[in-house]
Design a protein around this motif. Structure first.
Motif, short mmCIF file in Angstrom:
data_model
loop_
_atom_site.label_atom_id
_atom_site.label_comp_id
_atom_site.label_asym_id
_atom_site.label_seq_id
_atom_site.Cartn_x
_atom_site.Cartn_y
_atom_site.Cartn_z
N GLY A 31 44.22 -9.55 73.76
CA GLY A 31 43.17 -8.53 74.45
C GLY A 31 42.56 -7.38 73.82
O GLY A 31 41.65 -6.81 74.11
N ASP A 32 43.11 -7.51 72.36
CA ASP A 32 42.32 -6.48 71.45
C ASP A 32 41.10 -6.77 71.03
O ASP A 32 40.89 -7.95 70.66
N LYS A 33 40.20 -5.71 71.29
CA LYS A 33 38.63 -6.22 70.92
C LYS A 33 38.40 -5.09 69.90
O LYS A 33 37.91 -3.90 70.09
N LEU A 163 35.29 -12.55 62.98
CA LEU A 163 34.05 -12.76 62.87
C LEU A 163 33.56 -11.85 61.66
O LEU A 163 33.74 -10.60 61.81
N ASP A 164 32.93 -12.51 60.61
CA ASP A 164 32.55 -11.93 59.38
C ASP A 164 31.08 -11.59 59.60
O ASP A 164 30.35 -12.46 59.12
N GLU A 165 30.70 -10.47 59.62
CA GLU A 165 29.47 -9.79 59.77
C GLU A 165 28.38 -10.79 60.73
O GLU A 165 27.48 -11.57 60.32
N LYS A 187 38.58 -13.06 74.66
CA LYS A 187 39.69 -12.04 74.98
C LYS A 187 39.84 -11.06 73.81
O LYS A 187 40.06 -10.02 73.82
N THR A 188 40.16 -11.73 72.65
CA THR A 188 40.74 -11.11 71.36
C THR A 188 39.76 -11.37 70.11
O THR A 188 39.43 -12.61 70.02
N PHE A 189 39.47 -10.34 69.59
CA PHE A 189 38.72 -10.70 68.33
C PHE A 189 38.75 -9.45 67.09
O PHE A 189 39.01 -8.42 67.84
N ILE A 190 38.37 -9.57 66.12
CA ILE A 190 38.00 -8.72 65.06
C ILE A 190 36.80 -9.07 64.39
O ILE A 190 36.50 -10.29 64.13
N VAL A 191 35.78 -7.98 64.62
CA VAL A 191 34.72 -8.22 64.22
C VAL A 191 34.37 -7.34 62.99
O VAL A 191 34.31 -5.97 63.22
N ALA A 202 30.21 -4.24 71.32
CA ALA A 202 31.06 -5.38 71.35
C ALA A 202 32.50 -5.08 71.36
O ALA A 202 33.48 -5.46 72.20
N ALA A 203 32.98 -3.71 70.63
CA ALA A 203 34.37 -3.67 70.35
C ALA A 203 35.00 -2.39 71.19
O ALA A 203 34.35 -1.75 71.57
#
Lengths: 216, 247
Positions: A31-33, A163-165, A187-191, A202-203
């Motif tokens: 769930g972390d964005k 997601l890298d750039e 739900k969860t991503f590192i951008v 987004a985050a």
């Protein structure tokens, strides 16, 4: 207490003599964005590659889905469940047509041809890429390539996205399409991005990578 | 760069099962390569011409390709007649052009052209992707097929990379001359492309790993062998046997 999906402990990584990551710690929960910023060459891409097992840290442990991952074999499961969008989409698309490229991941996961075709259709629809199925991947424009690359990642139905750039060099319209997908379907991503505007939209949390460590 | 120009078409050979075509091509090229003399290779060349008639390719691009190949064969005509031992046909001062050498060069030329035309009519009439699939069906090692396919897929990308560098140097006023600076620049282009393609290969491999690559491409479309494919195969092989028996 919830267990973290991704847990990095005291990770250090150097290229030759240049130290990029210096006993870095990071925990990502379901769930972390998260948005990740940092200057050029601060090790953002390196960090993502370590999570995917594409680079091996010289020190520290990588724990994903509650298991410590060290060997190449441990990362097979990680790669099936975490979707990684590369900085350069040209590297991500290697099949002749869009359809085959999107189907590549699902077929590797053991889906049948019919199921894979269904996934191709659905993913194209989500990203507004209808009618792209038979286009030749290396003849697409930059923005189209990025969207198709994202489609190939989505097609694997990952639990977490790295997601890298994703927004670099894209027009507003394409950017909005990626943004709306991230907001409504993940739900969860590192951008990773340099685009502050994109990140704040987004985050939920923004981390800074500086001097080889994460600053909250 | 358009590498598959011959694969667009709708003749019998375009629609034929690539597996049958690969098998016929393999048998044909081995038999043709080991044939000796003039007569047998000529018969094989005749077979190639028949394929050409069936395939109905664009004559202009076909001739362009044949010319490139025959440019290299021209060197054979230079050296073999002069160096091959045998009776002299013509004597020019101290140089002797041998009769056997001429025959030998002619034989090589006919064989080369027969195989080249067969390659174009049998293999180039399918897309590379279906050729790669057919190779997998014929139990060619998966690694080999993957290398073959990726080589093909990325040669256009490397070519684009080359065009990009070429534009970049042209924009900065580079005009090739016969001097050290020009050679150095060309060396930089080659070196730069080498490094770029190596790095790209690394990145692509990583991207493939991220999507569950296990060492081969899953098959997406399957082939169906038709009656006409079998008939084509049988006729071709009987022609080869006939040629073999006759000579």
């Amino acid at each position: 207490m919830k267990k973290p999906i991704i847990k990095l402990k005291n990770i250090s990584f150097s290229y030759e003599k240049r130290r990029i990551l210096n006993s870095l710690n990071l925990e990502i929960y379901e769930g972390d964005k998260i948005g990740l910023i940092g200057s050029n060459g601060s090790g953002k891409t390196t960090l993502l590659h370590i999570i995917m097992g594409l680079l091996k840290p010289q020190e520290g442990t990588v724990e994903i889905f509650g298991k410590v991952r060290t060997k190449e074999r441990d990362f097979i499961e990680v790669r099936q469940k975490i979707g990684f969008l590369f900085q350069d989409s040209d590297n991500q698309l290697f099949c002749p047509t869009v359809k085959e490229d999107i189907a590549f991941g699902p077929l590797n996961l053991g889906k049948t041809k019919e199921e894979a075709m269904q996934i191709v259709k659905e993913t194209c629809k989500i990203l507004g890429l209808e009618g792209f199925e038979d286009r030749v991947t290396y003849k697409l424009s930059g923005g189209e390539k990025r969207l198709v690359a994202l489609a190939t990642v989505i097609a694997m139905k990952p639990l977490c996205f790295l997601l890298d750039e994703p927004s670099a060099g894209l027009d507003e319209n394409t950017n909005d399409r990626i943004l709306s997908y991230l907001k409504s379907n993940t739900k969860t991503f590192i951008v990773v991005s340099h685009d502050k505007d994109f990140l704040t939209k987004a985050a939920d949390k923004i981390f800074l990578l500086k001097d080889g460590q994460i600053r909250y | 760069m358009h590498l598959e120009e011959f694969s667009e078409g709708n003749s019998f050979l375009h629609r034929a099962d690539p597996r049958v075509k690969i098998l016929i091509f393999a048998i044909f090229s081995v038999l043709c390569a080991v044939a000796s003399g003039i007569k047998t290779p000529t018969l094989f060349l005749l077979y190639s011409f028949i394929l050409l008639l069936i395939a109905r390719l664009k004559i202009k691009s076909l001739i362009a390709r044949l010319l490139i190949a025959n440019f290299f064969i021209a060197f054979i005509w230079f050296f073999i007649p002069l160096t091959y031992p045998g009776n002299s046909y013509v004597t020019l001062g101290s140089m002797k052009i041998s009769h056997e050498g001429l025959r030998y060069a002619l034989s090589i030329t006919i064989k080369c052209n027969a195989i080249i035309i067969a390659t174009i009519t049998l293999l180039s009439t399918s897309s590379i992707f279906s050729i790669a699939h057919a190779m997998l069906h014929l139990r060619v090692p998966k690694k080999l097929v993957t290398i073959f396919f990726l080589f093909y897929r990325y040669i256009t990308v490397i070519h684009e990379e080359y065009l990009k560098i070429k534009k970049a140097i042209a924009l900065r006023g580079f005009v090739p001359k016969t001097n050290l600076n020009t050679y150095k620049t060309y060396a930089y282009i080659v070196g730069g492309m080498l490094i770029k393609s190596y790095e790209r290969a690394e990145e692509i491999y990583k991207a493939m790993l991220c999507r569950g690559f296990k060492g081969y491409f899953p098959l997406f479309e399957h082939f169906y062998i038709r009656k006409s494919d079998i008939i084509f195969g049988v006729i071709s092989i009987s022609i080869f046997i006939l040629i073999g028996v006759k000579s």
